[in-house]
Enzyme design. Structure first.
Site, mmCIF file in Angstrom:
data_model
loop_
_atom_site.group_PDB
_atom_site.id
_atom_site.type_symbol
_atom_site.label_atom_id
_atom_site.label_comp_id
_atom_site.label_asym_id
_atom_site.label_seq_id
_atom_site.Cartn_x
_atom_site.Cartn_y
_atom_site.Cartn_z
ATOM 1 N N ASP A 121 8.053 17.627 13.343
ATOM 2 C CA ASP A 121 8.530 17.259 14.677
ATOM 3 C C ASP A 121 9.758 18.124 14.990
ATOM 4 O OD1 ASP A 121 8.479 14.566 16.643
ATOM 5 O OD2 ASP A 121 10.483 15.454 16.454
ATOM 6 N N TYR A 123 5.417 15.567 23.863
ATOM 7 C CA TYR A 123 5.582 15.026 25.220
ATOM 8 C C TYR A 123 4.902 15.835 26.306
ATOM 9 C CZ TYR A 123 8.632 12.501 22.219
ATOM 10 O OH TYR A 123 9.076 11.765 21.155
ATOM 11 N N ASP A 126 15.384 5.331 33.190
ATOM 12 C CA ASP A 126 16.167 5.992 32.145
ATOM 13 C C ASP A 126 15.539 7.351 31.871
ATOM 14 O OD1 ASP A 126 17.425 6.974 29.927
ATOM 15 O OD2 ASP A 126 17.143 5.179 28.685
ATOM 16 N N HIS A 169 13.330 8.536 13.410
ATOM 17 C CA HIS A 169 14.773 8.403 13.711
ATOM 18 C C HIS A 169 15.349 7.037 13.334
ATOM 19 C CE1 HIS A 169 14.660 12.179 15.783
ATOM 20 N NE2 HIS A 169 13.804 11.757 16.687
ATOM 21 N N ASP A 201 6.162 17.893 19.423
ATOM 22 C CA ASP A 201 7.127 18.417 20.386
ATOM 23 C C ASP A 201 7.657 19.766 19.912
ATOM 24 O OD1 ASP A 201 8.396 17.220 18.239
ATOM 25 O OD2 ASP A 201 9.477 15.737 19.448
ATOM 26 N N HIS A 247 12.522 17.249 16.335
ATOM 27 C CA HIS A 247 13.798 16.557 16.152
ATOM 28 C C HIS A 247 14.028 16.278 14.668
ATOM 29 C CE1 HIS A 247 12.523 15.524 20.316
ATOM 30 N NE2 HIS A 247 13.818 15.732 20.576
ATOM 31 N N ASP A 282 19.025 6.502 22.910
ATOM 32 C CA ASP A 282 17.749 7.082 23.347
ATOM 33 C C ASP A 282 16.522 6.304 22.873
ATOM 34 O OD1 ASP A 282 19.796 9.101 23.685
ATOM 35 O OD2 ASP A 282 18.171 10.473 24.156
HETATM 36 C C1 Q6M Z 1 16.929 13.359 23.621
HETATM 37 C C2 Q6M Z 1 17.435 13.692 24.956
HETATM 38 C C3 Q6M Z 1 17.862 15.127 25.030
HETATM 39 C C4 Q6M Z 1 9.972 11.012 17.868
HETATM 40 C C5 Q6M Z 1 10.896 12.001 18.516
HETATM 41 C C6 Q6M Z 1 11.851 11.261 19.424
HETATM 42 C C7 Q6M Z 1 12.748 12.154 20.200
HETATM 43 C C8 Q6M Z 1 13.830 11.409 20.921
HETATM 44 C C9 Q6M Z 1 14.531 12.303 21.910
HETATM 45 C C10 Q6M Z 1 15.691 11.612 22.483
HETATM 46 N N1 Q6M Z 1 16.151 12.214 23.693
HETATM 47 N N2 Q6M Z 1 17.161 15.840 26.046
HETATM 48 O O1 Q6M Z 1 11.535 12.731 17.528
HETATM 49 O O2 Q6M Z 1 10.126 12.912 19.227
HETATM 50 ZN ZN ZN Z 2 10.591 14.683 18.256
#
Ligand code: Q6M
Ligand code: ZN
Length: 645
Positions: free
Chosen positions: A172, A305, A20, A135, A265, A174, A92
């Site tokens: 963060d 990441y 994935d 999330h 991130d 996101h 996700d």
């Molecule tokens: C997004 C794909 C788009 C803890 C966190 C988790 C982030 C999840 C990202 C999901 N994937 N490229 O906020 O870092």
């Molecule tokens: Zn994040």
């Protein structure tokens, strides 16, 4: 007072078991490299090791539904196919037979940290956890998150320790929609998040993440969303948001506990965030939050990441928590056009909820809106991202020197000056030459900071400047006495003078008189900090003269915040009449948290007017003071980073 480090290897024992691409970046190594870096740099050894625990059902139910908890409880017994099928209910995220156990430990780690901080065992701390939490929602996993570690921690602190106001800072990259939803109608929890948004094109693609989502009902105004509509945001963009949005509101809110959704991130090199802020910035972000809530700050890992920038950023965060001075910020420009648009929109959306932002309504977004395509070019992100390895700095062996009369007791945590830490005595003990000797020690990084009680601040300053020819100095004066007649005005000093009576007119871009009745925290956050960060001094000279309305806790906040500059090198001059400040100043200089402020009084219209017009006059020279996007014509002629590069 100490810094807790909560960590347990068990949380590395789950991983993605199938193909994935969306989830492949969330690996056990994230935790291993972060912890190893803390050990390698000697930071872990300076922390108070704090064990994790398993969160109880009741802990988890503070935020999540019984149905959801029961569903997750079944995952350890599922086959691979069952797990894959279960995962498909959510976005996700992936499940593994051991993730439920780890998720309980991640929540428990956050709660152990809250316990350690709230019981006074430590001042602050960090929990290194997997899975992340911000999330996950009442009845849903999302974005690698199973249980909402930080939201649960906030509810737990309120319930167990009767904490009235919690600030959650989510840096963060996101949007922590789970945290937002948990508190959207709750005025006792202020949730701040910045996030890559790109006009809703970026995951989780929610309308709820935009700047105009400010909370509901009683909680209106207690959700602050700063959408980033372009990638490539830099240190100055992050700092501008702290100075002009988060800090003024945070001081007005007056939290009793600060929780950080500490995702990295948002740092350079991260494949998800694609931003350009360097790991150094987290030392500053942490430092800027460390004097809120009497120093009670709990940072809980979320994303991050790029293993290199993640582990560096974790180290810089912990380094600040431990009280080391943040590294010098490198070449700060002004915020980019897109960041300014976001800042302007957030400030304006919140102007009716926060008195520190009330004036923002008077400059509503005219032709700009983040709903429209932002003006200015997108920054080009270099293909090979390199950033300097954070300098392995050594904090000076001696923290705080006190140059005070013999009959005054040496304040706790300081050593009396003159005194030679390297055993050759300072020969001259007259005040002026001792002052010179002290400044020389600061310059050589043998001592971090110092304070001196002097009979005449003006003379003391003249003396300091006579002996620090090569240094760039930020001079901050507080009080109603004019002291600055002899100051050089050649750009070698930047002077900001806070008084309540008008003293002088601005003489040049390096001399800034600030006449305010109250609103001093306000001015500190949104004027003094951006100016000082942009100037990037080698030394901060803080002078306290008679006649001031700045209270003791505001003064301590000032002392604390300014230590983020100049590698922590600061000299405080206190005029004799202000003797009562020696103790509190020494305490802040030697790293104790500033005492909490009372919730701030609403600033008077006069003050707001004064502050705004001052900022307006100064923005051409000092780009970090900007809080609104310029019209395109202006951008074209005056040039911004985006337009000129
Ligand atoms: C997004 C794909 C788009 C803890 C966190 C988790 C982030 C999840 C990202 C999901 N994937 N490229 O906020 O870092
Ligand atoms: Zn994040």
């Amino acid at each position: 007072m100490g810094t807790a480090l909560v960590h347990d290897e068990e949380m590395t024992r789950y991983k993605l078991l199938w193909f994935d691409p969306a989830c492949a970046i969330e690996t056990p190594e994230r935790l291993t490299v972060s912890h190893e870096a803390l050990v390698r740099t000697g930071l872990a050894a300076r922390c108070v090791p704090t064990p994790v625990r398993e969160a109880s059902d009741d802990d988890i139910l503070l935020v999540h539904s019984k149905e959801y908890l029961d569903a997750v409880k079944k995952t350890p017994y599922m086959t691979l196919d069952d797990l894959k099928e279960f995962t498909l209910h959510y976005g996700d995220v992936y499940f593994h037979p051991n993730i439920y156990h780890c998720a309980k430990l991640a929540v428990g780690a956050a709660l152990q940290l809250v316990d350690a901080v709230m019981t006074g065992k430590v001042r602050n701390g960090m929990a290194l956890v997997r899975p992340p939490g911000h999330h996950s929602m009442r009845s849903a996993a999302s974005g690698f998150c199973v249980f909402n570690n930080v939201a649960i921690a906030a509810k737990y602190a309120q319930q167990k320790y009767a904490v009235q106001r919690v600030l959650i800072v989510d840096w963060d990259i996101h949007h922590g929609q789970g945290v937002q939803y948990a508190f959207e109608d709750d005025p006792s929890v202020l949730y701040f998040s910045w996030h890559r948004y790109e006009h809703q094109e970026f995951w989780p693609n929610l309308r709820d993440s935009d700047y105009d989502c400010v909370g509901k009902d009683k909680g209106a105004g207690f959700t602050i969303n700063v959408p980033w509509n372009k990638i490539g945001m830099q240190n100055s963009d992050y700092l501008a948001v702290f100075c002009h949005v988060l800090l003024p509101v945070a001081y007005e809110f007056c939290p009793e506990l600060v929780l950080v959704c500490a995702g990295f991130d948002s740092a350079i090199g991260d494949p998800e965030g694609e931003m350009c802020a360097t790991p150094d910035i987290f030392a500053h972000l942490t430092h800027l939050l460390m004097n809120l809530a009497g120093g009670k700050l709990c940072a809980v890992l979320e994303g991050g990441y790029n293993l290199t920038s993640l582990s560096q950023s974790v180290c810089l965060t912990v380094q600040s928590l431990l009280g080391d001075p943040p590294p010098r910020p490198t070449e700060l420009q002004g915020p980019c056009q897109s960041a300014l648009e976001s800042i302007q929109c957030v400030r304006s959306a919140h102007s009716k909820y926060w008195s520190c932002l009330q004036h923002a309504a008077e400059r509503p977004p005219s032709d700009v809106s983040t709903k429209l395509e932002a003006s200015g070019e997108a920054r080009v992100i270099k293909a090979d991202l390199v950033w300097p390895q954070p300098a392995r700095h050594l904090p000076p062996a001696f923290c705080t020197a006190a140059l005070i009369p013999e009959d005054l007791l040496c304040p706790l945590g300081c050593f009396r000056f003159p005194w030679d830490p390297h055993s050759q005595r300072d020969v001259d003990v007259s005040t002026w030459s001792s002052l010179t000797a002290l400044v020389r020690r600061l310059e050589k990084n043998e001592i971090r900071n110092g304070l001196a009680l002097v009979s005449d601040v003006s003379m003391a300053m003249a003396h300091v400047f006579g002996h620090t020819p090569k240094q760039r100095v930020v001079v901050v004066c507080v009080g109603d006495t004019e002291v600055l007649s002899g100051l050089p005005e050649d750009g070698k000093t930047l002077t900001v003078h806070f008084s309540k009576e008008a003293l002088d007119k601005p003489r040049c871009k390096y001399y800034i008189p600030v006449c305010l009745k109250k609103s001093l925290m306000q001015a500190t956050c949104s004027l003094l900090l951006p100016l000082s960060y942009q100037y990037d001094p080698d030394l901060v000279l803080l002078a306290r003269v008679p006649g001031s309305h700045m209270g003791q806790s505001e003064w301590q906040q000032l002392v604390g915040l300014l230590q983020g500059l100049a590698g922590g090198h600061m000299l405080v001059l206190i005029q004799e009449g202000e003797k009562a400040l020696v103790g509190p100043t020494a305490s802040s200089l030697s790293g104790s948290p500033a005492s909490s402020l009372e919730p701030l009084p609403a600033p008077g219209a006069e003050d707001i007017e004064a502050l705004e017009s001052l900022k307006w006059q100064l923005t051409t020279d000092w780009k970090l003071l900007q809080t609104s996007a310029q019209c395109k014509e202006f951008t074209a002629c005056c040039g911004t980073k985006a337009a000129t590069t």
